[in-house]
Design a protein around this motif. Sequence first.
Motif, PDB file in Angstrom:
ATOM      1  N   SER A 182      18.142   7.215  -0.345  1.00  0.00           N
ATOM      2  CA  SER A 182      19.217   7.256  -1.336  1.00  0.00           C
ATOM      3  C   SER A 182      18.822   6.360  -2.500  1.00  0.00           C
ATOM      4  CB  SER A 182      20.514   6.749  -0.713  1.00  0.00           C
ATOM      5  OG  SER A 182      20.387   5.359  -0.386  1.00  0.00           O
ATOM      6  N   ALA A 183      19.573   6.435  -3.577  1.00  0.00           N
ATOM      7  CA  ALA A 183      19.290   5.597  -4.747  1.00  0.00           C
ATOM      8  C   ALA A 183      19.329   4.119  -4.368  1.00  0.00           C
ATOM      9  CB  ALA A 183      20.283   5.891  -5.859  1.00  0.00           C
ATOM     10  N   THR A 184      20.270   3.761  -3.528  1.00  0.00           N
ATOM     11  CA  THR A 184      20.391   2.362  -3.105  1.00  0.00           C
ATOM     12  C   THR A 184      19.192   1.940  -2.265  1.00  0.00           C
ATOM     13  OG1 THR A 184      22.796   2.531  -3.094  1.00  0.00           O
ATOM     14  CG2 THR A 184      21.826   0.705  -1.849  1.00  0.00           C
ATOM     15  N   GLU A 185      18.783   2.818  -1.351  1.00  0.00           N
ATOM     16  CA  GLU A 185      17.637   2.506  -0.482  1.00  0.00           C
ATOM     17  C   GLU A 185      16.345   2.463  -1.288  1.00  0.00           C
ATOM     18  OE1 GLU A 185      19.086   4.372   3.789  1.00  0.00           O
ATOM     19  OE2 GLU A 185      18.429   5.699   2.178  1.00  0.00           O
TER      20      GLU A 185
ATOM     21  N   ASP B 264      13.313   2.828   9.647  1.00  0.00           N
ATOM     22  CA  ASP B 264      14.035   3.225  10.860  1.00  0.00           C
ATOM     23  C   ASP B 264      15.278   4.041  10.521  1.00  0.00           C
ATOM     24  OD1 ASP B 264      12.163   1.916  12.397  1.00  0.00           O
ATOM     25  OD2 ASP B 264      13.375   0.116  12.714  1.00  0.00           O
ATOM     26  N   ARG B 265      16.003   3.629   9.486  1.00  0.00           N
ATOM     27  CA  ARG B 265      17.208   4.363   9.086  1.00  0.00           C
ATOM     28  C   ARG B 265      16.871   5.777   8.631  1.00  0.00           C
ATOM     29  NH1 ARG B 265      18.730  -0.505   6.379  1.00  0.00           N
ATOM     30  NH2 ARG B 265      18.465   0.441   4.319  1.00  0.00           N
ATOM     31  N   LEU B 266      15.703   5.934   8.028  1.00  0.00           N
ATOM     32  CA  LEU B 266      15.302   7.229   7.476  1.00  0.00           C
ATOM     33  C   LEU B 266      14.479   8.069   8.457  1.00  0.00           C
ATOM     34  CD1 LEU B 266      14.332   5.990   3.894  1.00  0.00           C
ATOM     35  CD2 LEU B 266      16.363   7.296   4.531  1.00  0.00           C
ATOM     36  N   ASN B 267      14.281   7.546   9.672  1.00  0.00           N
ATOM     37  CA  ASN B 267      13.544   8.274  10.726  1.00  0.00           C
ATOM     38  C   ASN B 267      12.083   8.518  10.336  1.00  0.00           C
ATOM     39  OD1 ASN B 267      13.564   9.430  13.306  1.00  0.00           O
ATOM     40  ND2 ASN B 267      13.862  11.495  12.497  1.00  0.00           N
ATOM     41  N   ILE B 268      11.505   7.586   9.618  1.00  0.00           N
ATOM     42  CA  ILE B 268      10.142   7.753   9.097  1.00  0.00           C
ATOM     43  C   ILE B 268       9.106   7.800  10.214  1.00  0.00           C
ATOM     44  CG2 ILE B 268       8.356   6.711   7.632  1.00  0.00           C
ATOM     45  CD1 ILE B 268      10.753   7.966   6.141  1.00  0.00           C
TER      46      ILE B 268
ATOM     47  N   LYS C  74       0.838  -1.195   0.000  1.00  0.00           N
ATOM     48  CA  LYS C  74       0.000   0.000   0.000  1.00  0.00           C
ATOM     49  C   LYS C  74       0.873   1.245   0.000  1.00  0.00           C
ATOM     50  CE  LYS C  74      -4.046   0.316   1.297  1.00  0.00           C
ATOM     51  NZ  LYS C  74      -5.450   0.341   1.742  1.00  0.00           N
ATOM     52  N   LYS C  75       0.427   2.239  -0.785  1.00  0.00           N
ATOM     53  CA  LYS C  75       1.128   3.515  -0.835  1.00  0.00           C
ATOM     54  C   LYS C  75       0.695   4.335   0.382  1.00  0.00           C
ATOM     55  CE  LYS C  75       2.572   2.561  -5.107  1.00  0.00           C
ATOM     56  NZ  LYS C  75       1.732   1.423  -5.489  1.00  0.00           N
ATOM     57  N   THR C  76       1.413   4.206   1.453  1.00  0.00           N
ATOM     58  CA  THR C  76       1.114   4.957   2.668  1.00  0.00           C
ATOM     59  C   THR C  76       2.033   6.164   2.779  1.00  0.00           C
ATOM     60  OG1 THR C  76       2.696   3.745   4.035  1.00  0.00           O
ATOM     61  CG2 THR C  76       0.463   2.814   3.831  1.00  0.00           C
ATOM     62  N   TYR C  77       1.721   7.035   3.727  1.00  0.00           N
ATOM     63  CA  TYR C  77       2.584   8.190   3.966  1.00  0.00           C
ATOM     64  C   TYR C  77       3.995   7.737   4.306  1.00  0.00           C
ATOM     65  CZ  TYR C  77       4.311  12.598   5.830  1.00  0.00           C
ATOM     66  OH  TYR C  77       5.055  13.732   6.051  1.00  0.00           O
ATOM     67  N   LEU C  78       4.112   6.637   5.046  1.00  0.00           N
ATOM     68  CA  LEU C  78       5.428   6.140   5.441  1.00  0.00           C
ATOM     69  C   LEU C  78       6.242   5.721   4.213  1.00  0.00           C
ATOM     70  CD1 LEU C  78       3.480   5.638   8.019  1.00  0.00           C
ATOM     71  CD2 LEU C  78       5.292   4.111   8.783  1.00  0.00           C
ATOM     72  N   LEU C  79       5.622   4.930   3.333  1.00  0.00           N
ATOM     73  CA  LEU C  79       6.332   4.451   2.156  1.00  0.00           C
ATOM     74  C   LEU C  79       6.706   5.597   1.232  1.00  0.00           C
ATOM     75  CD1 LEU C  79       7.416   2.209   0.334  1.00  0.00           C
ATOM     76  CD2 LEU C  79       5.116   1.982  -0.630  1.00  0.00           C
ATOM     77  N   LEU C  80       5.764   6.491   0.978  1.00  0.00           N
ATOM     78  CA  LEU C  80       6.015   7.591   0.049  1.00  0.00           C
ATOM     79  C   LEU C  80       7.093   8.539   0.581  1.00  0.00           C
ATOM     80  CD1 LEU C  80       2.339   8.343  -1.023  1.00  0.00           C
ATOM     81  CD2 LEU C  80       4.074   7.097  -2.327  1.00  0.00           C
ATOM     82  N   THR C  81       7.067   8.777   1.889  1.00  0.00           N
ATOM     83  CA  THR C  81       8.088   9.628   2.493  1.00  0.00           C
ATOM     84  C   THR C  81       9.452   8.947   2.449  1.00  0.00           C
ATOM     85  OG1 THR C  81       6.438  10.605   3.962  1.00  0.00           O
ATOM     86  CG2 THR C  81       8.732  10.908   4.579  1.00  0.00           C
ATOM     87  N   ALA C  82       9.463   7.642   2.678  1.00  0.00           N
ATOM     88  CA  ALA C  82      10.715   6.890   2.607  1.00  0.00           C
ATOM     89  C   ALA C  82      11.304   6.941   1.195  1.00  0.00           C
ATOM     90  CB  ALA C  82      10.486   5.441   3.037  1.00  0.00           C
TER      91      ALA C  82
END
Length: 320
Positions: free
Chosen positions: A245-248, A272-276, A232-240
């Motif tokens: 980075s390109a790799t992430e 977690d790495r991206l502080n989402i 699902k396209k959630t706020y968390l996924l879209l913000t992440a």
Amino acid sequence: MDISQFSERINQTLSTLQYGDKPKELYEPIQYIMALGGKRIRPLLTLLGAYLFEDDVEKAVMPAIGVEVFHNFTLMHDDIMDQAPIRRGQATVHEKWNTNVAILSGDVMLVRAYEYFLGIEPTKLPTALQLFSTCAAQVCEGQQLDMLFETRQDVTIDEYLEMIKLKTAVLLGFCLELGALLNNADPEDAKHLKEFGINMGLAFQLRDDLLDVYGEQAKFGKRVGGDIVSDKKTYLLLTALERASATEQKELLSWQGKMDVDKVEAVKAIYDRLNIQDITQGQVNHYFQRALQHLQEVNALNNKKDLLRTLAIQLIERDS
């Protein structure tokens, strides 16, 4: 008056409702989903919206019940579309019976929802029904957008926020607007109440997105990580995706469409790495503060408005 008294009035009325008798296969699923409980936020908002302007809220009780039945109708159909196995910790209607039963029982719920509005005084009934119909159509628009997003890879955060506004927030705004209408509020006050509800609804849904990833299964009542599993396209996924980075980004997108047992934890690790989690909670707080600003503008007694403030705080601090 406190919130529990309004909740008791709602639950008392719901416990006495009979949606129909035969065939039982049509009506048992309705009794089942309505008996699963839930927070009853929408009828509660309707009564609290009415109480702001007049102490007697009896004229708002049945329309409030109508809104709750409508809400559960949308849940029943949403569960079919999402192929969700669990609702409020129990089997969804289409799992317990079958998809055709769930569709038809949901249809009856929509019919009953309109019936519960018919006791509104004649001078206000057309306005109430028009507002309800507009809101109901917006909820469907939001659900359609949600489904369209499943196959799109270019969904923006703004598009997502508009979708959850339609799918979730406008109904909360309508509930408060309805209560205000029924108890003779000034139109400007009703408008501010509606905006309070919409902003609270945005905060509520974003909190729900957070709980889907970071909640506890036993408390949440739905499968934790379900949004990740179903892509699902959630706020968390879209913000992440926006902050990665390109790799992430490549790693996040590589999990799309997979059913691997490690998927939830892998995606969560990137979050977690991206502080989402903190970023999303910041947005929850943003909409919560906007909601309170609109509530401040409503011309009503502060002790009555405090009931809505308390409820809003409970919603954004909840863990289930």
